[in-house]
Write an enzyme that holds these catalytic residues in place. Structure first.
Site, PDB file in Angstrom:
ATOM      1  N   PRO A  17       0.827  -1.206   0.000  1.00 55.66           N
ATOM      2  CA  PRO A  17       0.000   0.000   0.000  1.00 55.66           C
ATOM      3  C   PRO A  17       0.862   1.257   0.000  1.00 55.66           C
ATOM      4  CG  PRO A  17       0.120  -0.916   2.205  1.00 55.66           C
ATOM      5  CD  PRO A  17       0.807  -1.895   1.300  1.00 55.66           C
ATOM      6  N   GLN A  70      -6.554  -1.547   3.281  1.00 59.62           N
ATOM      7  CA  GLN A  70      -5.771  -1.136   4.444  1.00 59.62           C
ATOM      8  C   GLN A  70      -6.410   0.057   5.143  1.00 59.62           C
ATOM      9  OE1 GLN A  70      -2.009   1.199   4.604  1.00 59.62           O
ATOM     10  NE2 GLN A  70      -1.066  -0.735   5.234  1.00 59.62           N
ATOM     11  N   CYS A  99       3.266   3.520   8.838  1.00 53.21           N
ATOM     12  CA  CYS A  99       3.418   4.792   8.127  1.00 53.21           C
ATOM     13  C   CYS A  99       4.259   5.751   8.965  1.00 53.21           C
ATOM     14  CB  CYS A  99       2.062   5.419   7.827  1.00 53.21           C
ATOM     15  SG  CYS A  99       2.189   6.992   6.923  1.00 53.21           S
ATOM     16  N   LYS A 138       0.738  -4.348   9.000  1.00 50.47           N
ATOM     17  CA  LYS A 138       1.973  -3.928   8.340  1.00 50.47           C
ATOM     18  C   LYS A 138       2.697  -2.981   9.276  1.00 50.47           C
ATOM     19  CE  LYS A 138       3.857  -2.280   3.930  1.00 50.47           C
ATOM     20  NZ  LYS A 138       4.715  -1.146   4.289  1.00 50.47           N
ATOM     21  N   GLY A 200      10.442  -3.257   1.167  1.00 50.17           N
ATOM     22  CA  GLY A 200      11.478  -2.237   1.228  1.00 50.17           C
ATOM     23  C   GLY A 200      12.600  -2.461   0.241  1.00 50.17           C
ATOM     24  N   ASP A 201      12.805  -1.513  -0.676  1.00 49.37           N
ATOM     25  CA  ASP A 201      13.931  -1.521  -1.626  1.00 49.37           C
ATOM     26  C   ASP A 201      13.892  -2.645  -2.648  1.00 49.37           C
ATOM     27  OD1 ASP A 201      14.873   0.701  -0.367  1.00 49.37           O
ATOM     28  OD2 ASP A 201      16.522  -0.287   0.677  1.00 49.37           O
ATOM     29  N   ARG A 224       7.276   1.221  -3.918  1.00 47.55           N
ATOM     30  CA  ARG A 224       7.825   2.263  -4.789  1.00 47.55           C
ATOM     31  C   ARG A 224       8.458   1.712  -6.065  1.00 47.55           C
ATOM     32  NH1 ARG A 224      11.745   5.338  -1.038  1.00 47.55           N
ATOM     33  NH2 ARG A 224      11.932   3.254  -0.129  1.00 47.55           N
TER      34      ARG A 224
END
Length: 320
Positions: A17, A70, A99, A138, A200-201, A224
C-alpha cells in the site's frame, strides 16, 4: 500458513500500500500484468470512513481480487466500524502500523502504534470483531534504531489475532533513507507462525531474489519499485515461478503505460483533477531519458491534455 490466508496468497509477490498512490487506477494497471498477486489499497482513514464519506477510495473492480483494504487509526470502535464497512469489498483487512509520516504519527496512528503494542493489539481485536475476513498488519523494524521491537511486536499482533504480516525493513526514524535491512526480517519470520512478507527496496527481479534469500520470508511486497513500471510485480512473480527473466518495458511501452494511466485517472476524477493528481507519476515514467528534469518541469505545470500528448510525442522522438 492458515488455510484461508493461504488461499488468498496465490503469488509470492504482492502490491504494497502507498498513500495517494495505489488507487483504483494503479491497482488496475498492476493487475493487468500480475494476474494473481495480492493487491492492497492505499491507506484509508477510519476517521474518514466514520464521517460516512464514500469516494473513489473504496472503488473496486472484480478483477482486483484477491485484494486487501488497508485502514489506519487508533480508536478501536472506529477501526471496528471501518472493517465492518470494508468487508463487502475486501478479501483481507490490513491495519497500518508502519506509516512514518509526521501527521499520521502525531495522531497516534501508523508507526506510532509500535510504541504502544497494547493499543495495537486492541485494534487487531476490534477489527476482527468487525469482519469475518482475515486480518493482517503492516509495520516496521521499530520506531527508532534503539527500539527495534519488531519481533515481540509481531508476536503480540499474532496473539491478538493477526493472520498475516508485512514488514518494512526500516525503522520509523529512517523514513525511506538508508537501506532496508532484509536480514533482520528473518528473525521475525523465525519467531511467528503466520505468513510474513518482506517490504522495502525491492526494485527489480534481482533485488526480489536477494530479499527472499536474506529474509527467508514467505513472499515480498513491492511498493515504490512499481512506480513508472506497473509490470514489475508480474515480472518478479513470473521469474519466481518459472525462472524466466522477462525484460522491463521499453521507453515506448512506458510512455504508452503513462498515457493509459493518465487517461484512466482523468476518467476516474475528471480532467482537471485527474491531470493534477497524475503529476506525481511523471518523474518515474520518464526517468533516464535525455533532459528528463526539464521535460518533467514542463509536464508538472501543464494543465492542457492535448499539450501533454504533444510532450509525450516529443519524448518518443528523442534519439536513444
Amino acid at each position: 500458513m492458515q488455510n484461508r490466508v493461504k488461499n488468498l496468497i496465490q503469488s509470492k509477490v504482492s502490491l504494497a500500500p502507498m498513500a495517494g498512490i495505489t488507487d483504483y487506477v494503479l491497482r488496475s494497471l498492476v493487475r493487468k500484468y500480475a494476474h494473481d498477486a495480492l493487491l492492497t489499497t492505499e491507506m484509508i482513514s477510519s476517521e474518514f470512513l466514520a464521517q460516512n464519506v464514500r469516494t473513489e477510495i473504496t472503488k473496486l473492480d472484480e478483477t482486483h481480487h484477491p485484494i486487501v483494504y488497508q485502514i489506519n487509526g487508533h480508536k478501536p470502535h472506529l477501526m471496528r466500524g471501518a472493517s465492518q464497512y470494508l468487508t463487502q469489498f475486501a478479501d483481507m483487512i490490513d491495519i497500518n502500523m508502519g506509516c512514518p509520516v509526521n501527521k499520521v504519527v502525531k495522531g497516534q496512528d501508523g508507526a506510532a502504534l509500535m510504541k504502544n503494542p497494547t493499543l495495537a493489539a486492541d485494534l487487531v481485536k476490534a477489527v476482527k470483531e468487525g469482519t469475518d475476513k482475515p486480518v493482517s498488519v503492516k509495520f516496521r523494524l521499530g520506531y527508532t534504531a534503539d527500539d527495534m521491537n519488531y519481533v515481540e511486536f509481531g508476536q503480540q499482533m499474532q496473539e491478538a489475532g493477526a493472520e498475516f504480516i508485512t514488514i518494512h525493513g526500516r525503522t520509523r526514524s529512517q523514513f525511506y533513507a538508508g537501506k532496508a535491512d532484509w536480514n533482520k526480517i528473518r528473525l521475525l519470520k523465525e519467531n511467528v507462525d503466520v505468513p510474513v512478507f518482506a517490504n522495502g527496496d525491492i526494485v527489480s527481479i534481482e533485488s526480489a531474489v536477494e530479499c527472499l534469500e536474506k529474509s527467508k520470508a514467505d513472499g515480498i511486497a513491492i511498493g515504490r519499485g512499481i512506480l513508472g513500471d506497473p509490470t514489475l510485480i508480474g515480472r518478479v512473480a513470473h521469474y519466481l515461478k518459472t525462472g524466466e527473466n522477462l525484460p522491463p518495458p521499453t521507453l515506448e511501452e512506458k510512455l504508452a503505460m503513462m498515457k493509459t494511466h493518465l487517461d484512466e485517472e482523468i476518467k476516474l476524477r475528471g480532467e482537471s483533477v485527474g491531470i493534477k493528481f497524475f503529476r506525481k507519476f511523471y518523474p518515474y515514467y520518464i526517468a533516464g531519458i535525455k533532459n528528463a528534469s526539464k521535460i518533467r518541469g514542463v509536464l508538472v505545470l501543464e494543465d492542457n491534455y492535448e499539450k501533454i500528448l504533444e510532450v509525450i510525442d516529443y519524448i518518443k522522438a528523442i534519439p536513444v
